[in-house]
Design an enzyme around this catalytic site. Structure first.
Site, PDB file in Angstrom:
ATOM      1  N   GLU A 171       0.832  -1.206   0.000  1.00 39.42           N
ATOM      2  CA  GLU A 171       0.000   0.000   0.000  1.00 39.42           C
ATOM      3  C   GLU A 171       0.872   1.264   0.000  1.00 39.42           C
ATOM      4  OE1 GLU A 171      -3.052  -0.442   3.006  1.00 39.42           O
ATOM      5  OE2 GLU A 171      -4.055  -1.997   1.844  1.00 39.42           O
ATOM      6  N   PRO A 193       5.670  12.079   3.388  1.00 40.70           N
ATOM      7  CA  PRO A 193       4.352  12.279   4.015  1.00 40.70           C
ATOM      8  C   PRO A 193       3.283  11.292   3.517  1.00 40.70           C
ATOM      9  CG  PRO A 193       5.217  14.358   3.153  1.00 40.70           C
ATOM     10  CD  PRO A 193       6.220  13.314   2.833  1.00 40.70           C
ATOM     11  N   HIS A 414     -18.395  -9.393   5.104  1.00 43.45           N
ATOM     12  CA  HIS A 414     -17.024  -8.941   5.334  1.00 43.45           C
ATOM     13  C   HIS A 414     -16.347  -9.862   6.336  1.00 43.45           C
ATOM     14  CE1 HIS A 414     -14.038  -5.738   6.930  1.00 43.45           C
ATOM     15  NE2 HIS A 414     -13.564  -6.254   5.823  1.00 43.45           N
ATOM     16  N   HIS A 415     -15.187 -10.371   5.967  1.00 40.31           N
ATOM     17  CA  HIS A 415     -14.348 -11.141   6.885  1.00 40.31           C
ATOM     18  C   HIS A 415     -13.028 -10.407   7.074  1.00 40.31           C
ATOM     19  CE1 HIS A 415     -16.392 -15.287   5.866  1.00 40.31           C
ATOM     20  NE2 HIS A 415     -17.148 -14.525   6.616  1.00 40.31           N
ATOM     21  N   GLU A 416     -13.005  -9.401   7.934  1.00 38.54           N
ATOM     22  CA  GLU A 416     -11.704  -8.833   8.309  1.00 38.54           C
ATOM     23  C   GLU A 416     -11.078  -9.844   9.264  1.00 38.54           C
ATOM     24  OE1 GLU A 416      -9.722  -5.917   7.474  1.00 38.54           O
ATOM     25  OE2 GLU A 416      -8.484  -7.433   8.452  1.00 38.54           O
ATOM     26  N   HIS A 484      -8.602  -8.129   0.412  1.00 38.36           N
ATOM     27  CA  HIS A 484      -7.818  -6.909   0.683  1.00 38.36           C
ATOM     28  C   HIS A 484      -6.549  -7.281   1.450  1.00 38.36           C
ATOM     29  CE1 HIS A 484     -10.538  -3.257  -0.128  1.00 38.36           C
ATOM     30  NE2 HIS A 484     -10.946  -4.275  -0.870  1.00 38.36           N
ATOM     31  N   GLU A 485      -5.502  -6.526   1.196  1.00 38.61           N
ATOM     32  CA  GLU A 485      -4.176  -6.751   1.816  1.00 38.61           C
ATOM     33  C   GLU A 485      -3.619  -8.140   1.505  1.00 38.61           C
ATOM     34  OE1 GLU A 485      -6.762  -5.800   4.208  1.00 38.61           O
ATOM     35  OE2 GLU A 485      -6.444  -3.752   3.558  1.00 38.61           O
ATOM     36  N   GLU A 503      -7.590  -5.972  -3.473  1.00 40.96           N
ATOM     37  CA  GLU A 503      -7.119  -4.589  -3.316  1.00 40.96           C
ATOM     38  C   GLU A 503      -5.617  -4.612  -3.599  1.00 40.96           C
ATOM     39  OE1 GLU A 503      -7.498  -1.108   0.030  1.00 40.96           O
ATOM     40  OE2 GLU A 503      -6.618  -3.002   0.609  1.00 40.96           O
ATOM     41  N   GLU A 509      -9.145   4.211   0.113  1.00 40.13           N
ATOM     42  CA  GLU A 509      -9.137   4.450   1.569  1.00 40.13           C
ATOM     43  C   GLU A 509      -8.032   5.431   1.972  1.00 40.13           C
ATOM     44  OE1 GLU A 509      -8.305   0.821   3.747  1.00 40.13           O
ATOM     45  OE2 GLU A 509      -6.604   0.330   2.499  1.00 40.13           O
TER      46      GLU A 509
HETATM   47  C1  NOJ Z   1      -8.584  -2.248   5.114  1.00 38.45           C
HETATM   48  C2  NOJ Z   1      -9.414  -2.432   3.887  1.00 38.45           C
HETATM   49  O1  NOJ Z   1      -8.699  -2.091   2.735  1.00 38.45           O
HETATM   50  C3  NOJ Z   1     -10.665  -1.593   4.033  1.00 38.45           C
HETATM   51  O2  NOJ Z   1     -11.430  -1.646   2.853  1.00 38.45           O
HETATM   52  C4  NOJ Z   1     -11.434  -2.089   5.222  1.00 38.45           C
HETATM   53  O3  NOJ Z   1     -12.571  -1.294   5.407  1.00 38.45           O
HETATM   54  C5  NOJ Z   1     -10.581  -2.025   6.481  1.00 38.45           C
HETATM   55  N1  NOJ Z   1      -9.335  -2.674   6.273  1.00 38.45           N
HETATM   56  C6  NOJ Z   1     -11.261  -2.666   7.668  1.00 38.45           C
HETATM   57  O4  NOJ Z   1     -11.418  -4.016   7.455  1.00 38.45           O
HETATM   58 CA    CA Z   2      -6.294  -1.874   2.417  1.00 35.07          CA
END
Ligand code: NOJ
Ligand code: CA
Length: 700
Positions: A171, A193, A414-416, A484-485, A503, A509
């Site tokens: 990122e 920055p 969503h699965h964070e 993502h990530e 992503e 974001e």
């Molecule tokens: C990073 C993700 O890129 C974003 O889309 C998400 O909302 C946050 N993490 C929280 O899970």
């Molecule tokens: Ca991200």
């Protein structure tokens, strides 16, 4: 048609170290040569239109506790083969893709150890792919790769579009510099920055890497089909303009745990003297295996909105249900905790989003913050963070399913994981079953923070296998995935088209954190997107976040550029990321987001220069309807569009979305106009684009 080259001649030549094998691309513009050196080292070189692109470069591997698979080789066999066929995509930038290449497979034998290594080269008109195979053999079984030796010896001090090496995050903003400047800059760019937080800084740089030579040659170096291997980063020798593979290690420093029968991913070099060809290349998809999902009728490109941006605006909305910390998953009784009153994923708020999505013709609504655990999303220090089958008390799964389906909307789960990956793997089957039970066809996964198991990196072999395991398991449950990530893509969406997007780069974001540079989206299609679709989440109309409260961030784009990104940043999954209220304020501009297609028959790259501008026209799949997007960096410009891609002799109606005369990304981003005009394939359109701006159009 396979042609066995003269076996005897090779043994003779290679024993002397002189065997030189040559392979041409179908159009004869690219030439690959392969030989083993006098020390028996495998060496390749690549030229384009008779000029060197990659000078003689070594190949092979360092193996733990063993002779390197890198020298003392003879060529024992070499076969050539030509392939030309066309395949149909499940979804994509093009409905049909031609896979046309000449192939060379060399079989190498190491004299002292009798070990065998195969190298396959595929030369397309747009570049080269090569991979290593470790065939089953008596003298090799399990082995640990400590480094890959593959070199990319460049011909000069090219301009590089690069991200600093990091085993855990991609990122970063892109830095543009000469190759010779990378080593001096690499630590500095981490402190700029705009920089992302470095997790595991190292002195390599990341791929996909774009290079431009002083005489106008564009070179993209990446990999295809990253399966059961560590991702490749690149060491930079800035005196010799030499890049070499740097595989992402585990915490022991080991790179890949291999067994004979395994193979490496393809190393890819896309080459052209026309920047548009880099964007049009299908080389990486062609190097991936065909679709493994037999019935893919359930895989559908989608446009979605979400309970999402409100978490980033600074308006106070939160993923978590309470302010209580020290949650223990499975033990804490949420119904006894006092809600904070800021929770975003409430039944009411989700209903409001479903209504908005249905009214404006969207397919889906993403809901983040629906499940237990967000109060304690502390990466690395906690093994069990989330419960993927326990909704918060104010999120009614059953009611919402009913409500959404009455309105013709699906919900995206969503699965964070906050990178508690072991916990996620333990829950994976029950989590996916829960999704199926409650009618969720798609999941957004997330890997924020350092990984558990604590010996692993985001881009190492173990995590690569994890991401692939999730995709395969999701396919069993007929679930589409947006990760993502995760590690940056390598075209595996051809094999598993349920991997709709990732992503894996700096997305929208960041506009709410440290910001993105206005040239960011003029670079990503040349780098990150070469491996597959990105969930960039465009569509921010209100770019001044200070209106919500304490966040002073300002978007690096005009409103119209946000529209153009739906065409420029290809993905079969596109989000309209802003708050519904902001779309209601600009119904005429919002109409473009409602109309724009997410799946295409054909794509024409009209203009492109990395870091400066891109203009693309795409034909909607199955419709006589085109969409155009054009974007620029921080400099205003004029785009000239010729519509020769349209059917001759037919009149079309074009709706043009243009930056206002005085629009500017910094102080006047929301000035725009919408107008209609009649065009034919002979029309030429000159259109001014503001600094940090764009242009978009719908053609019927
Ligand atoms: C990073 C993700 O890129 C974003 O889309 C998400 O909302 C946050 N993490 C929280 O899970
Ligand atoms: Ca991200």
């Amino acid at each position: 048609m396979k042609r066995h080259l003269l076996f005897a001649a090779f043994v003779l030549f290679s024993a002397l170290g002189y065997a030189n094998i040559s392979l041409y691309s179908p159009d004869k513009q690219l030439n690959l040569t392969f030989k083993v050196s006098e020390d028996g080292e495998p060496v390749y070189a690549l030229s384009y239109k008779n000029k060197p692109v990659i000078k003689e470069s070594k190949m092979g591997f360092h193996i733990q506790w063993s002779t390197p698979l890198a020298h003392d080789f003879t060529i024992v066999d070499a076969t050539q083969n030509s392939v030309d066929h066309t395949w149909e995509t499940v979804w994509g930038e093009n409905r049909f893709i031609r896979n046309h290449y000449n192939e060379l497979v060399v079989k190498l034998k190491q004299k002292e150890t009798n070990r065998i290594l195969l190298i396959t080269f595929r030369l397309f008109n747009d570049g080269l792919g090569f991979r290593y195979d470790f065939p089953m053999q008596d003298n090799l079984l399990h082995f640990i790769i400590q480094e890959e030796i593959t070199q990319f010896n460049l011909t000069g001090d090219h301009t590089a579009f690069w991200l600093p090496g990091d085993y855990d995050t991609n990122e970063y903003p892109t830095t543009i510099s000469k190759l010779s400047e990378i080593n001096q800059l690499i630590d500095k760019v981490r402190e700029e920055p705009l920089a992302a937080k470095s997790f595991t800084p190292n002195l390599a740089i990341q791929t996909p890497l774009l290079l431009k030579s002083d005489n106008g040659l564009y070179i993209n170096i990446h990999e295809a089909a990253l399966v059961n291997f560590a991702a490749m980063q690149l060491n930079v020798d800035d005196l010799n303009f030499q890049l070499s593979a740097h595989l992402v290690p585990d915490f022991r420093g080991n790179k890949v745990y291999a067994q004979t029968g395994d193979r490496s991913p393809w190393r890819t070099i896309i080459v052209s003297d026309d920047a548009r060809d880099i964007l049009a290349s299908n080389l990486i998809l062609n190097l991936n295996e065909p679709c493994k999902i037999e019935d893919f009728s359930w895989i559908k490109p989608m446009k979605y909105i979400g309970v999402w941006w409100e978490y980033f605006t600074g308006g106070g909305s939160s993923w978590s249900y309470t302010k209580h910390q020290g949650i223990r998953i499975g033990e804490t009784d949420y119904s006894k905790l006092t809600p904070s009153g800021k929770h975003g994923a409430t039944t009411e708020n989700v209903k409001y989003h479903i209504d908005f999505a249905a009214k404006h013709g969207f397919d889906a609504v993403l809901v983040e913050g629906w499940n237990e655990g967000w109060e304690d999303n502390v990466a690395f220090v906690k093994d069990e963070i989330y419960n993927f089958t326990k909704p918060y008390p104010d999120f009614d799964v059953k009611k919402l399913r009913q409500y959404a389906s009455e309105k013709g909307i699906v919900l995206i789960m969503h699965h964070e994981t906050t990178s508690a990956v072991i916990s996620y793997e333990r829950q994976l089957d029950t989590a996916f079953r829960f999704m199926v039970t409650h009618g969720y066809p798609a999941v957004k996964t997330g890997y924020v923070g350092p990984i558990i198991p604590r010996s692993e990196h985001h881009d190492g072999q173990w995590m690569v296998n994890h991401y692939n395991r999730v995709i395969e398991k999701a396919a069993e449950y007929k679930i589409m995935v947006n990760s993502h990530e995760s590690v940056r893509p390598t075209g595996l969406c051809r094999t598993y088209p349920n991997w709709l997007a990732a992503e894996s780069a700096r997305g929208t974001e960041f506009e709410s954190f440290r910001g993105n540079h206005p040239n960011h989206t003029t670079i990503l299609p040349f780098t990150r997107l070469v491996g597959g679709p990105m969930d960039y989440t465009p569509g921010i109309f209100e770019g001044d976040l200070s209106i919500y409260g304490s966040n002073p961030a300002k978007l690096s784009s005009t409103l119209v550029k946000q529209l153009a990104l739906y065409v420029i940043m290809y993905s079969p999954l596109q989000m309209a990321a802003d708050l519904p209220v902001n779309y209601e304020k600009h119904p005429d501009a919002f109409q473009f987001i409602k109309d724009v297609a997410v799946d295409w028959d054909t794509t024409c790259i009209l203009e492109a220069e990395p870091g400066d501008f891109i203009t693309i026209a795409r034909k909607a799949r199955g419709k006589d309807e085109w969409f155009i997007g054009s974007i620029t960096d921080e400099h205003a410009r004029e785009t000239v569009i010729s519509f020769s891609f349209l059917k001759p002799g037919k009149q079309y109606e074009l709706t043009l979305y243009a930056d206002g005369d005085n629009a500017h990304w910094q102080d006047n981003p929301k000035s725009y106009s919408v107008k209609n005009m009649k065009i034919t394939s002979k029309t030429k359109l000159k259109q001014k684009i503001a600094a940090g701006g764009g242009m978009s159009a719908r053609i019927r």
